[in-house]
Design a protein around this motif. Sequence first.
Motif, PDB file in Angstrom:
ATOM      1  N   CYS A 161       0.809  -1.207   0.000  1.00 43.72           N
ATOM      2  CA  CYS A 161       0.000   0.000   0.000  1.00 43.72           C
ATOM      3  C   CYS A 161       0.843   1.258   0.000  1.00 43.72           C
ATOM      4  O   CYS A 161       0.376   2.328   0.340  1.00 43.72           O
ATOM      5  CB  CYS A 161      -0.909  -0.012   1.209  1.00 43.72           C
TER       6      CYS A 161
ATOM      7  N   ALA B  84      -7.650   0.052  -6.624  1.00 41.87           N
ATOM      8  CA  ALA B  84      -7.244  -1.244  -6.069  1.00 41.87           C
ATOM      9  C   ALA B  84      -5.834  -1.574  -6.539  1.00 41.87           C
ATOM     10  O   ALA B  84      -5.461  -1.284  -7.675  1.00 41.87           O
ATOM     11  CB  ALA B  84      -8.209  -2.342  -6.506  1.00 41.87           C
TER      12      ALA B  84
ATOM     13  N   HIS C  85      -9.024  -5.377   2.969  1.00 44.94           N
ATOM     14  CA  HIS C  85      -9.767  -4.124   3.063  1.00 44.94           C
ATOM     15  C   HIS C  85      -9.638  -3.608   4.485  1.00 44.94           C
ATOM     16  O   HIS C  85      -9.505  -4.383   5.433  1.00 44.94           O
ATOM     17  CB  HIS C  85     -11.237  -4.347   2.699  1.00 44.94           C
ATOM     18  N   THR C  86      -9.684  -2.293   4.639  1.00 39.87           N
ATOM     19  CA  THR C  86      -9.448  -1.714   5.963  1.00 39.87           C
ATOM     20  C   THR C  86     -10.630  -1.888   6.917  1.00 39.87           C
ATOM     21  O   THR C  86     -10.436  -2.042   8.124  1.00 39.87           O
ATOM     22  CB  THR C  86      -9.121  -0.221   5.842  1.00 39.87           C
TER      23      THR C  86
ATOM     24  N   VAL D 216     -12.952 -11.418   1.391  1.00 40.92           N
ATOM     25  CA  VAL D 216     -12.121 -10.445   2.102  1.00 40.92           C
ATOM     26  C   VAL D 216     -11.665 -11.107   3.406  1.00 40.92           C
ATOM     27  O   VAL D 216     -12.481 -11.361   4.294  1.00 40.92           O
ATOM     28  CB  VAL D 216     -12.891  -9.145   2.380  1.00 40.92           C
TER      29      VAL D 216
ATOM     30  N   ARG E  57      -6.462  -7.381   6.208  1.00 37.43           N
ATOM     31  CA  ARG E  57      -6.553  -5.937   6.385  1.00 37.43           C
ATOM     32  C   ARG E  57      -5.540  -5.226   5.498  1.00 37.43           C
ATOM     33  O   ARG E  57      -4.438  -5.709   5.269  1.00 37.43           O
ATOM     34  CB  ARG E  57      -6.301  -5.566   7.853  1.00 37.43           C
TER      35      ARG E  57
ATOM     36  N   ILE F 113      -8.138   1.629  -2.098  1.00 39.89           N
ATOM     37  CA  ILE F 113      -9.359   1.154  -1.458  1.00 39.89           C
ATOM     38  C   ILE F 113      -9.293  -0.321  -1.120  1.00 39.89           C
ATOM     39  O   ILE F 113      -9.938  -0.789  -0.180  1.00 39.89           O
ATOM     40  CB  ILE F 113     -10.576   1.444  -2.367  1.00 39.89           C
ATOM     41  N   MET F 114      -8.492  -1.101  -1.880  1.00 40.56           N
ATOM     42  CA  MET F 114      -8.446  -2.547  -1.676  1.00 40.56           C
ATOM     43  C   MET F 114      -7.156  -3.109  -2.227  1.00 40.56           C
ATOM     44  O   MET F 114      -6.625  -2.612  -3.236  1.00 40.56           O
ATOM     45  CB  MET F 114      -9.648  -3.220  -2.360  1.00 40.56           C
TER      46      MET F 114
ATOM     47  N   VAL G 292     -16.037  -1.309  -5.427  1.00 34.65           N
ATOM     48  CA  VAL G 292     -16.115  -2.418  -4.479  1.00 34.65           C
ATOM     49  C   VAL G 292     -17.498  -2.385  -3.842  1.00 34.65           C
ATOM     50  O   VAL G 292     -17.914  -1.352  -3.306  1.00 34.65           O
ATOM     51  CB  VAL G 292     -15.025  -2.304  -3.391  1.00 34.65           C
TER      52      VAL G 292
ATOM     53  N   SER H 280     -20.057  -4.645  -1.253  1.00 40.05           N
ATOM     54  CA  SER H 280     -20.233  -5.798  -0.364  1.00 40.05           C
ATOM     55  C   SER H 280     -21.398  -6.648  -0.854  1.00 40.05           C
ATOM     56  O   SER H 280     -22.378  -6.138  -1.412  1.00 40.05           O
ATOM     57  CB  SER H 280     -20.480  -5.334   1.068  1.00 40.05           C
TER      58      SER H 280
END
Length: 316
Positions: free
Chosen positions: A22, A90, A117-118, A141, A144, A152-153, A175, A177
């Motif tokens: 990241c 991403a 993902h955070t 997912v 973290r 974002i991912m 993204v 869910s």
Amino acid sequence: MTLPRPCALILTLLLALAIAGCSSTGGRKKGGYYKDDGPGDNPPANIDQIPDAEPRIEPYASGANRPYVVFGQRYVPDTTGAPYKKRGIASWYGRKFHGNSTSIGEPYDMYAMTAAHTTLPLPSYARVTSLVNGKTVIVRVNDRGPFHSDRIMDLSYAAAYKLGIIGPGSGEVVVESIQPDEIRQMEAARRSGTATASAQPAGASVEPGAVPVAPAVSAAPVALASAPLASATLPAAAAGSVYLQVGAFSQPANAQSLVSRINTQLGADGTPPAMVEQANNLYRVRIGPYPDRQAALNAVQRVSERIGILPSLAVQ
């Protein structure tokens, strides 16, 4: 902030991911990976054929869904079940972390369809759609990250490969869910043997929440509409504004061909007809409208059995 022991282990892994997966572009090699990370030495020959993650109802992992702090930023995982839909950049992580523990203690497999993902709950499932080429995948997912303001991912190598972002190293995506009610519909369809493919075949054009059309119908890849999403939360459905979406195309003829086939298969049993709705240069095939969200959900399995495509909900 003092973290419990399980979270301390997770935080160590998070910091490693933050540095490698990241970080900003400094230190990145060709392909977008960081320093000594990158593709495996002997990747499978059929990565594009690796199936998407199959969404299932799973209990949340103990310790991996508590608030945490990385690089001075506090993150609060959302375990309320609220819908999540957001666009952003991403990236991906590969061999440097292959086999290491994820935040929920599972070994990271760069050739599995997973993601980091955070704040999404761990584990959970998400539909990721490229805004560059329209390709869509479903990932589990289980980690973290990424901990950088412009990401974002973080996708697994396999997921990034199928989305076409291995070369550039990152790409703009949506993204979304996958909610429990949709997961239950998917599980029911799998048990009944109904086709449940959720990522498009090569060449198909799919927007967030759409599913591929049957192989006989072809569609050219398109870039999806670039208007910013108003919020990460899906809008409430007004009466008569809920549809089942079964495809999205760049060519109107392909969309109309699918509509004709679907309306023949649906018959005259009271199911609303399929129709084409145009938005900019995208032609969406939708069935409806239904009076409310529950009515549309109740129709998912019946429609899927008739047409061989698992539809998704679309709010007008």
